[in-house]
Design an enzyme around this catalytic site. Structure first.
Site, PDB file in Angstrom:
ATOM      1  N   SER A 189     -35.874 -52.622  24.348  1.00  0.00           N
ATOM      2  CA  SER A 189     -37.246 -52.184  24.129  1.00  0.00           C
ATOM      3  C   SER A 189     -37.987 -53.159  23.197  1.00  0.00           C
ATOM      4  O   SER A 189     -38.120 -54.337  23.523  1.00  0.00           O
ATOM      5  CB  SER A 189     -37.232 -50.751  23.573  1.00  0.00           C
ATOM      6  OG  SER A 189     -38.520 -50.182  23.538  1.00  0.00           O
ATOM      7  N   ASP A 358     -37.959 -45.493  33.931  1.00  0.00           N
ATOM      8  CA  ASP A 358     -38.347 -45.802  32.559  1.00  0.00           C
ATOM      9  C   ASP A 358     -39.871 -45.770  32.433  1.00  0.00           C
ATOM     10  O   ASP A 358     -40.573 -46.499  33.125  1.00  0.00           O
ATOM     11  CB  ASP A 358     -37.813 -47.188  32.187  1.00  0.00           C
ATOM     12  CG  ASP A 358     -37.842 -47.481  30.702  1.00  0.00           C
ATOM     13  OD1 ASP A 358     -38.710 -46.923  30.007  1.00  0.00           O
ATOM     14  OD2 ASP A 358     -37.002 -48.275  30.252  1.00  0.00           O
ATOM     15  N   HIS A 392     -35.301 -44.983  29.803  1.00  0.00           N
ATOM     16  CA  HIS A 392     -35.275 -45.863  28.641  1.00  0.00           C
ATOM     17  C   HIS A 392     -34.005 -45.741  27.797  1.00  0.00           C
ATOM     18  O   HIS A 392     -33.439 -46.747  27.360  1.00  0.00           O
ATOM     19  CB  HIS A 392     -36.501 -45.582  27.780  1.00  0.00           C
ATOM     20  CG  HIS A 392     -36.948 -46.731  26.952  1.00  0.00           C
ATOM     21  ND1 HIS A 392     -37.434 -47.905  27.488  1.00  0.00           N
ATOM     22  CD2 HIS A 392     -36.985 -46.915  25.599  1.00  0.00           C
ATOM     23  CE1 HIS A 392     -37.769 -48.743  26.520  1.00  0.00           C
ATOM     24  NE2 HIS A 392     -37.501 -48.170  25.361  1.00  0.00           N
TER      25      HIS A 392
END
Length: 419
Positions: A189, A358, A392
């Site tokens: 991320s 995601d 995610h």
């Protein structure tokens, strides 16, 4: 504090959560020991630090290190120099270093919430790597400064620009000086964003060996996460002011209610993450409970505003200080300059892994990033993995990530290490 902003933020999240708590999810049963809900960590998370709480109890050596950035922040870094005896050796031989960097609103703990056989840092250690885990400024173990206190507004005067410019280079320098070797990198991320930003500015290039980017974040044009909505609409600006964005502290009543509900029999809280991350497929239920007892971590309001700028402007650029005068004083030009991601060295081995579900690293945004990387990068140095059912958090806490993602990361590193 603005009551209307608080009410709006809580209403948005509560609406999503209440609906998701009654929806069926595929969840995995608990196989956990030391981090189960009945353990002391539930009431006093990480009181003894990451090494003692999550690593050495499983038979690994682990060292706590401190790294000071050029702008005075003191970062906590953990080192797992080798695998367990009988699994990955005793660490006496020289091992290839790997630096692992978490994303926004979490810390290094999130890499270590499953069993050792499922956690990326310990998997890499058992496979012969010298593993380093970094914790971003402002998080619980990296909340000190040479001259500023965490309750001073000046402490929080940074965005991910500074993470790319100061934090990541400082940790790279430290690991390189300790090991004398170039470093493999794993980012998740925001950990991918700051690496790409740094590399595009010519930083890290002399010390990095390869980079694995999980849930890569650069463009945020089509992000559908509630976090993206909050950033884009600047809901938090009036709520939290100009210093820290600390959901656990500033929205503590909400988190206490959520934790109480999640402890109740028959309540499925697996969906709590979905409004933020997308519908994760593969989290262990007790790992998830440990996660919500230890996270989220603080970041700066400036970082959140930077996120909102990226969403609204649809560009990967430096922080916009709000006026041509302020930007000129900072950058020498009236508009905040964009990061030129095509400057990432074309011969640097890159591995990108992203998921269809995601909502923070949206497939369309990843494709924009790939549209920049592919034409400029050496074809044999770019590896791409697309996972149909991942969101995610599956990349760092998924019980099957060992087989789905980490095995690919391991092969990628060994192909570019000479193991």
């Amino acid at each position: 504090m603005a009551p209307q902003s608080m009410s709006r933020l809580a209403s948005i999240y509560s609406f999503c959560v209440l609906g998701l708590m009654v929806m069926p999810h595929q969840i995995y049963g608990s196989s956990r020991g030391s981090l189960a809900l009945t353990s002391g960590i539930s009431d006093h998370p990480m009181a003894d630090g990451i090494c003692a709480t999550l690593v050495t109890i499983h038979g690994y050596k682990c060292q706590e290190h401190e790294v000071v950035t050029k702008d005075g922040y003191i970062l906590s870094v953990q080192r797992i120099p080798g695998g367990r005896v009988g699994v990955g050796g005793n660490g006496d031989t020289k091992r290839q270093p790997v630096l692992i960097q978490h994303g926004v609103l979490v810390d290094g703990v999130t890499w270590l919430l499953n069993q050792p056989e499922q956690n990326l840092p310990t998997i890499l250690a058992d496979q012969g790597f010298d593993v380093w885990i970094s914790n971003t400024r402002g998080t619980r173990f990296s909340n000190r400064h040479l001259s500023l206190q965490v309750n001073q507004q000046g402490y929080w005067n940074w965005s991910w620009d500074e993470l790319a410019k100061f934090d990541l280079p400082a940790v790279f320098d430290y690991v390189y000086n300790e090991t004398g070797q170039k470093i493999h990198y794993v980012g998740h991320s925001q950990g991918t964003l700051i690496a790409m930003a740094a590399l595009s500015e010519g930083l890290l290039v002399e010390k990095i060996k390869s980079a694995a980017l999980l849930s890569p974040v650069a463009y945020l044009n089509t992000v559908t996460s509630i976090l993206g909505v909050v950033c884009r609409e600047a809901i938090v600006a009036n709520l939290f002011g100009d210093s820290a964005f600390d959901p656990k502290g500033q929205l503590l009543p909400f988190f206490n209610i959520a934790r109480t509900l999640c402890d109740a029999p028959g309540i499925d809280c697996y969906g709590l993450l979905a409004p933020l991350t997308g519908p994760n497929c593969c989290l262990n239920v007790s790992t998830f409970h440990s996660f919500i007892r230890n996270e989220p971590q603080p970041t700066s309001m400036m970082n959140i505003r930077h996120c909102g700028q990226s969403i609204r402007e649809k560009v990967v650029a430096k922080y916009d200080y709000g006026s041509s005068e302020a930007n000129t004083a900072r950058y020498g030009e009236a508009k905040a300059p964009a990061y030129n991601l095509s400057n990432i060295p074309k011969n640097l081995p890159l591995f990108l892994s992203y998921g269809a579900l995601d909502t923070l690293s949206d497939v369309r945004d990843v494709n924009l990033l790939l549209g920049i990387l592919k034409p400029n990068h050496d074809a044999d140095k770019l590896t791409i993995q697309y996972i149909n059912n991942y969101a995610h958090m599956d990349f760092i806490m998924g019980v099957n990530a060992k087989d789905v993602v980490y095995s690919q990361v391991l092969s990628f590193f060994k192909n570019h290490t000479g193991f």
